[in-house]
Design an enzyme around this catalytic site. Sequence first.
Site, PDB file in Angstrom:
ATOM      1  N   ASN A 174     -10.375 -16.331 -12.176  1.00 53.44           N
ATOM      2  CA  ASN A 174     -11.035 -15.476 -13.164  1.00 53.44           C
ATOM      3  C   ASN A 174     -10.264 -15.407 -14.487  1.00 53.44           C
ATOM      4  O   ASN A 174     -10.688 -14.735 -15.419  1.00 53.44           O
ATOM      5  CB  ASN A 174     -11.250 -14.061 -12.607  1.00 53.44           C
ATOM      6  CG  ASN A 174      -9.956 -13.352 -12.260  1.00 53.44           C
ATOM      7  OD1 ASN A 174      -8.942 -13.987 -11.970  1.00 53.44           O
ATOM      8  ND2 ASN A 174      -9.978 -12.038 -12.283  1.00 53.44           N
ATOM      9  N   GLY A 223      -9.185  -8.203 -13.211  1.00 54.63           N
ATOM     10  CA  GLY A 223     -10.475  -8.052 -12.551  1.00 54.63           C
ATOM     11  C   GLY A 223     -10.592  -6.724 -11.831  1.00 54.63           C
ATOM     12  O   GLY A 223     -11.672  -6.339 -11.391  1.00 54.63           O
ATOM     13  N   ASP A 230      -3.109 -16.147 -13.649  1.00 54.78           N
ATOM     14  CA  ASP A 230      -2.879 -17.098 -12.561  1.00 54.78           C
ATOM     15  C   ASP A 230      -4.134 -17.424 -11.752  1.00 54.78           C
ATOM     16  O   ASP A 230      -4.133 -18.363 -10.963  1.00 54.78           O
ATOM     17  CB  ASP A 230      -1.836 -16.548 -11.597  1.00 54.78           C
ATOM     18  CG  ASP A 230      -2.412 -15.458 -10.706  1.00 54.78           C
ATOM     19  OD1 ASP A 230      -2.486 -15.657  -9.483  1.00 54.78           O
ATOM     20  OD2 ASP A 230      -2.830 -14.420 -11.247  1.00 54.78           O
ATOM     21  N   ASP A 250      -2.503 -10.381 -16.819  1.00 50.81           N
ATOM     22  CA  ASP A 250      -3.225 -10.196 -15.561  1.00 50.81           C
ATOM     23  C   ASP A 250      -2.310  -9.403 -14.615  1.00 50.81           C
ATOM     24  O   ASP A 250      -1.094  -9.300 -14.854  1.00 50.81           O
ATOM     25  CB  ASP A 250      -3.569 -11.574 -14.982  1.00 50.81           C
ATOM     26  CG  ASP A 250      -4.098 -11.499 -13.569  1.00 50.81           C
ATOM     27  OD1 ASP A 250      -5.067 -10.753 -13.342  1.00 50.81           O
ATOM     28  OD2 ASP A 250      -3.525 -12.180 -12.691  1.00 50.81           O
ATOM     29  N   ILE A 251      -2.873  -8.857 -13.558  1.00 45.80           N
ATOM     30  CA  ILE A 251      -2.062  -8.068 -12.617  1.00 45.80           C
ATOM     31  C   ILE A 251      -1.657  -8.888 -11.391  1.00 45.80           C
ATOM     32  O   ILE A 251      -0.496  -9.242 -11.217  1.00 45.80           O
ATOM     33  CB  ILE A 251      -2.813  -6.791 -12.181  1.00 45.80           C
ATOM     34  CG1 ILE A 251      -2.978  -5.845 -13.382  1.00 45.80           C
ATOM     35  CG2 ILE A 251      -2.049  -6.084 -11.056  1.00 45.80           C
ATOM     36  CD1 ILE A 251      -3.719  -4.555 -13.054  1.00 45.80           C
ATOM     37  N   ASP A 252      -2.616  -9.177 -10.526  1.00 45.25           N
ATOM     38  CA  ASP A 252      -2.305  -9.792  -9.231  1.00 45.25           C
ATOM     39  C   ASP A 252      -1.872 -11.243  -9.390  1.00 45.25           C
ATOM     40  O   ASP A 252      -2.614 -12.079  -9.906  1.00 45.25           O
ATOM     41  CB  ASP A 252      -3.521  -9.701  -8.309  1.00 45.25           C
ATOM     42  CG  ASP A 252      -3.918  -8.258  -8.054  1.00 45.25           C
ATOM     43  OD1 ASP A 252      -3.181  -7.563  -7.345  1.00 45.25           O
ATOM     44  OD2 ASP A 252      -4.951  -7.813  -8.605  1.00 45.25           O
ATOM     45  N   LYS A 283     -12.887 -11.982 -19.143  1.00 45.01           N
ATOM     46  CA  LYS A 283     -11.716 -11.380 -19.762  1.00 45.01           C
ATOM     47  C   LYS A 283     -11.590 -11.809 -21.225  1.00 45.01           C
ATOM     48  O   LYS A 283     -11.121 -11.035 -22.070  1.00 45.01           O
ATOM     49  CB  LYS A 283     -10.449 -11.788 -19.004  1.00 45.01           C
ATOM     50  CG  LYS A 283     -10.298 -11.180 -17.626  1.00 45.01           C
ATOM     51  CD  LYS A 283      -8.948 -11.572 -17.029  1.00 45.01           C
ATOM     52  CE  LYS A 283      -8.776 -11.062 -15.614  1.00 45.01           C
ATOM     53  NZ  LYS A 283      -7.455 -11.373 -15.048  1.00 45.01           N
TER      54      LYS A 283
END
Length: 259
Positions: free
Chosen positions: A212, A45, A209, A10-12, A186
Amino acid sequence: MTNKNVIFFDIDGTLLNGEKKLPTSTKESIFKLKELGHEVAIATGRAPFMFEDLRKELEIDTFVSYNGQYVVVKGELVYANPLHIPSLQKLAEKALENNHPVVFMDHEDMRATVPEHNYINESLASLKLDHFPTHDPHYYKGRDLYQSLLFCEEGNEVQYEQEFTDFDFIRWHPYSVDILPKGGSKAIGIEKAAEILGYPEEKRYAFGDGLNDIEMLSTVKNSVAMGNAEDIVKSAAQHITKSVESNGIHHGLKMLGLL
């Protein structure tokens, strides 16, 4: 491929910290994984145009974007799951009546149903983006849209959830909710990508984290929740690492024996 794996990040709140910065230890860990022959991918997302710089910095060409609705493997689109446009049009019309803006999103851009709104500005500013939507209430016409954003205060999305059953609604900000195709996630996007890459379930890893990420973390065989995740997210994962601010990616990869 016996000792090689694919790891989705994941990114954020996972790759990027609260300031939307990439910790040095995380960047070094990503390149070490690739040096060892592992496949590194992103599962986010975000729209593809929202993390192009990050993909270039980390030299990643496989990603699951829009919470699984737009999947690219080795630079090639392999799976797309667009929103049902007639239902989205009705939702946008109702939202306008309620003074709830909607942002339409395809793989290249995003456009808003209103020229300006504080909820849009505050929500998207939290992502530290340079790119903000311009006004085009008819952007849904004649194109595939993979996600939309509904801007409303917490609890106000319930009326849309009850009426528009073609969609799933996932809140990511006090003023903003993702609108996704029903059942899209995802986890599905990862399944599509991993199958094409040839990695069986036991060779798939995922770090996340957010809310989603719950289905991803509960579905991928080797899943890791960040230490900064909410408890409900942590309970979905097989493992828990340190927070992104405390070199959580590096720690988690060491914990799993991938580094």
